[in-house]
Structures are given as structure tokens and as C-alpha cells.
Motif scaffolding. Sequence first.
Motif, PDB file in Angstrom:
ATOM      1  N   ASN A  31     -38.174 -40.778-118.569  1.00 16.03           N
ATOM      2  CA  ASN A  31     -38.356 -42.002-117.797  1.00 16.03           C
ATOM      3  C   ASN A  31     -37.025 -42.706-117.543  1.00 16.03           C
ATOM      4  OD1 ASN A  31     -41.136 -41.549-117.867  1.00 16.03           O
ATOM      5  ND2 ASN A  31     -41.404 -42.736-119.748  1.00 16.03           N
ATOM      6  N   GLY A  32     -36.096 -42.629-118.508  1.00 15.53           N
ATOM      7  CA  GLY A  32     -34.798 -43.251-118.302  1.00 15.53           C
ATOM      8  C   GLY A  32     -34.000 -42.573-117.201  1.00 15.53           C
ATOM      9  N   LEU A  33     -34.095 -41.247-117.098  1.00 21.42           N
ATOM     10  CA  LEU A  33     -33.395 -40.547-116.018  1.00 21.42           C
ATOM     11  C   LEU A  33     -33.964 -40.913-114.657  1.00 21.42           C
ATOM     12  CD1 LEU A  33     -32.942 -37.000-117.590  1.00 21.42           C
ATOM     13  CD2 LEU A  33     -31.271 -38.842-117.430  1.00 21.42           C
ATOM     14  N   ARG A  34     -35.259 -41.169-114.589  1.00 23.39           N
ATOM     15  CA  ARG A  34     -35.832 -41.622-113.321  1.00 23.39           C
ATOM     16  C   ARG A  34     -35.279 -42.995-112.943  1.00 23.39           C
ATOM     17  NH1 ARG A  34     -40.083 -44.817-111.737  1.00 23.39           N
ATOM     18  NH2 ARG A  34     -40.578 -45.282-113.908  1.00 23.39           N
ATOM     19  N   GLU A  35     -35.160 -43.903-113.918  1.00 24.27           N
ATOM     20  CA  GLU A  35     -34.581 -45.211-113.632  1.00 24.27           C
ATOM     21  C   GLU A  35     -33.114 -45.091-113.216  1.00 24.27           C
ATOM     22  OE1 GLU A  35     -35.132 -47.468-117.144  1.00 24.27           O
ATOM     23  OE2 GLU A  35     -37.339 -47.480-117.032  1.00 24.27           O
ATOM     24  N   LEU A  36     -32.381 -44.172-113.843  1.00 23.67           N
ATOM     25  CA  LEU A  36     -30.988 -43.966-113.461  1.00 23.67           C
ATOM     26  C   LEU A  36     -30.876 -43.456-112.026  1.00 23.67           C
ATOM     27  CD1 LEU A  36     -27.968 -43.722-114.046  1.00 23.67           C
ATOM     28  CD2 LEU A  36     -28.426 -41.474-115.060  1.00 23.67           C
ATOM     29  N   ALA A  37     -31.725 -42.511-111.659  1.00 28.48           N
ATOM     30  CA  ALA A  37     -31.687 -41.985-110.290  1.00 28.48           C
ATOM     31  C   ALA A  37     -31.989 -43.078-109.273  1.00 28.48           C
ATOM     32  CB  ALA A  37     -32.678 -40.829-110.150  1.00 28.48           C
ATOM     33  N   ASN A  38     -32.963 -43.941-109.565  1.00 26.04           N
ATOM     34  CA  ASN A  38     -33.289 -45.026-108.642  1.00 26.04           C
ATOM     35  C   ASN A  38     -32.170 -46.067-108.588  1.00 26.04           C
ATOM     36  OD1 ASN A  38     -35.735 -43.780-108.152  1.00 26.04           O
ATOM     37  ND2 ASN A  38     -36.854 -45.005-109.649  1.00 26.04           N
ATOM     38  N   SER A  39     -31.536 -46.352-109.722  1.00 25.56           N
ATOM     39  CA  SER A  39     -30.429 -47.307-109.729  1.00 25.56           C
ATOM     40  C   SER A  39     -29.231 -46.769-108.946  1.00 25.56           C
ATOM     41  CB  SER A  39     -30.022 -47.629-111.171  1.00 25.56           C
ATOM     42  OG  SER A  39     -31.099 -48.173-111.895  1.00 25.56           O
ATOM     43  N   LEU A  40     -28.937 -45.488-109.093  1.00 28.28           N
ATOM     44  CA  LEU A  40     -27.844 -44.891-108.335  1.00 28.28           C
ATOM     45  C   LEU A  40     -28.124 -44.918-106.836  1.00 28.28           C
ATOM     46  CD1 LEU A  40     -26.810 -41.785-110.466  1.00 28.28           C
ATOM     47  CD2 LEU A  40     -25.325 -43.652-109.745  1.00 28.28           C
ATOM     48  N   LEU A  41     -29.358 -44.622-106.464  1.00 32.34           N
ATOM     49  CA  LEU A  41     -29.720 -44.648-105.046  1.00 32.34           C
ATOM     50  C   LEU A  41     -29.604 -46.056-104.476  1.00 32.34           C
ATOM     51  CD1 LEU A  41     -30.787 -43.231-102.527  1.00 32.34           C
ATOM     52  CD2 LEU A  41     -33.104 -43.545-103.418  1.00 32.34           C
ATOM     53  N   ALA A  42     -30.071 -47.061-105.227  1.00 31.09           N
ATOM     54  CA  ALA A  42     -29.982 -48.440-104.761  1.00 31.09           C
ATOM     55  C   ALA A  42     -28.529 -48.894-104.639  1.00 31.09           C
ATOM     56  CB  ALA A  42     -30.751 -49.356-105.706  1.00 31.09           C
ATOM     57  N   ALA A  43     -27.689 -48.541-105.623  1.00 30.32           N
ATOM     58  CA  ALA A  43     -26.280 -48.926-105.559  1.00 30.32           C
ATOM     59  C   ALA A  43     -25.561 -48.248-104.403  1.00 30.32           C
ATOM     60  CB  ALA A  43     -25.600 -48.579-106.884  1.00 30.32           C
ATOM     61  N   SER A  44     -25.888 -47.001-104.138  1.00 29.15           N
ATOM     62  CA  SER A  44     -25.252 -46.294-103.024  1.00 29.15           C
ATOM     63  C   SER A  44     -25.676 -46.884-101.678  1.00 29.15           C
ATOM     64  CB  SER A  44     -25.600 -44.809-103.092  1.00 29.15           C
ATOM     65  OG  SER A  44     -24.924 -44.079-102.106  1.00 29.15           O
TER      66      SER A  44
END
Length: 346
Positions: A31-44
Motif C-alpha cells: 500500500n505504501g508503494l501505491r501511495e508513493l506512485a501517486n505522490s510522484l505522479l502528482a508532483a510531476s
Amino acid sequence: MTGPASRRYVGWRCRLYPSPSQGEALLRCRNGLRELANSLLAASQLRYGETGRRLSLAEMRAFARDWQRQPEHRRFPASATYRVAADLDRAFRTWFAKTRRSGRSGFPQIKAIGREPGIYLSNQGVRFEGSRVWLPKFGSVRWRGGSLPQDRLAGPPGRKTLGLLSGRVWLDAGSRWMLSCLFECAPLTPVEPRTDRAAVRQQGGEITVAVEGGSVHVIRESTALRNARRRLTRLERQLARCEYGSEGRKRALARMRNQARKVRNHQADLQHKTTTGVVHDAREIEVEGASSELLRQLEYKAEWHGRQLKVRRGPPKPGTGKPRRAPRPGSRSLKRESRTRRPKAL
């Protein structure tokens, strides 16, 4: 494909049986990796809206490193967090590529619940010891699923397991923890073919193999596969009758996913046996109308044994050919299309 490859890469998987604490740790990491992927996408996307340029791979890796340094994320493998950044960068590069390939993936989307990425593990961290495998940050986990591939290459001295390149821990549709590994193995011993040419043609659920000399073999779905398909259809109907969000629907969904996995295993077994037999028998193989999975298996097995593979492409399907140029403004065809009939009076 004129000669056998100098080495071959073998995919292998097994089932993991983690303890309750290890299962909770794996779920938290997933679940943490999913949050990381979404945070990276939002920041990009935010960076692209401000400056017109997305985050580079180095910036994504720095973002993932800072994210992992937080106290609640320190128990996650570093290789898994960096792999999330690499996968997102590859998705962006594919999207912004100038070549418009058919079947190109769309713009990266937010990962919803149930679409979590797998936990990527580097080859230096995974170590097999009998019936247990050591996973970094998670400890020793019991596994089952056959034996490791044979003829594995040693590779660099830092490898913990002979021939292991990488591993990925993921949760399948039946809520079972699985481990997929990629091994580097020595090439196979060439098998002398018994005939020069063979033709493979797939039509629906039948695979026709015509060997030079007149013998034709028609391979159909087995009785077990047909029965598995019928049971899957019944389970799909039961799932459609369940109330959404109920406990009965959850149980029906789990049964349907397990049955779907059995159907896929039956299909894979049939295709592997067919492709292996064809590659062992013929020196030149001609394929027509094959599915993507059947063609993929024929390609790498032909490369392993030094066979020649020829793929015949049929005519394009209706609607998939080259698009016609749009009519110019004011042309006769455009005027003809713009005419409309006056509706009849009621």
C-alpha cells in the motif's frame, strides 16, 4: 534467428507462506508503494503545469529517497521504492515518445486500490535456503512451487542465489503471496529436428500443426479446460446475482478469481506443450493467425534451439487499416455529407 542464444533468461515463480506479522508488513509495503506512485505522479504533473517540464528520473529517485527516510517508510526495501520511480519515468517516456506505435500505453493514471505495484527486490538481497527464501526487510519466508531452474550461471560474486537477476513479490487475485524471479541460465543443448518445415495455424480454440510430409495434427482444448470454462461461467453468473458490497459477493468473487486462475493455467499448459513439440520437431516454422502468447512462446523457444521462425501476417481487420484523409473544406464529399433530410411531418 539463425543460431542458439549464448544465454537464456528463465522466468520462475513460487508461492510464499508468510507469517501473520510478515503478511502485515508486506501489505503495508504494497500500500505504501501505491501511495508513493501517486505522490510522484502528482508532483510531476504539478511541475509540468508550472514549468512545462516533468520530473526527471534523478528527481524522482531523490523524491523516493526522501519519502523512504520517513519513520513509517524505513522498513520498505530501497530497491522497491527506486523501481516505482523508474517505472513511472518509463511510462512518461513512452507517452511523450514521438513515434506513434499501435497499442501504445496511455498517460499514467492514479493507481486505485487493487492496482498496487509489486515489491521489486534486487538480486543481492534474495537468498534461497532449502524450503525458505530470505527477503530483505521481511526476513525468512517459507515457499513452495517446485525446484529452481537448472543450468544457472554464476554471474558476479555479489549474488546470493546462483543465476538470480531480480525478484518481485505480488499478491494474486486469490489473495496469495507470490514471488516471481528472473534467472540467467546456460543455453540448452540443441535438439536435432526430425523434419525441415512445419506450419502452425491457430483458429479459435484449435491449433493446427502441419508437418512437411503430409501429417497434420489438430490440437484442441482438453476436457479439463472445457469443464473449467463452464464452471467459470457459472461462477460469473452467481457473482452477477450477488448484492454489491455484501459478504456473499466477496466470497463469490474469490471463488471466481481462483477458477479464472485455473483456466489460465490450463491454457498455458496446452500452449507450452504445443510450442515445445513444434520447436523440437521442425527446423523452419511458419506461423499464421497465432495469438500473442502463442507467438511469444514460439519466438523465444525458436531462439533457444536455433530455429527459423516466419510469421505470416494476414489482411488487416475492418476498421484497423490506414485511416483515410479527411475531406477538404468545401469539397463535394463534404457537401454531400452535410445534407440532411427534412423530417416527415407527424
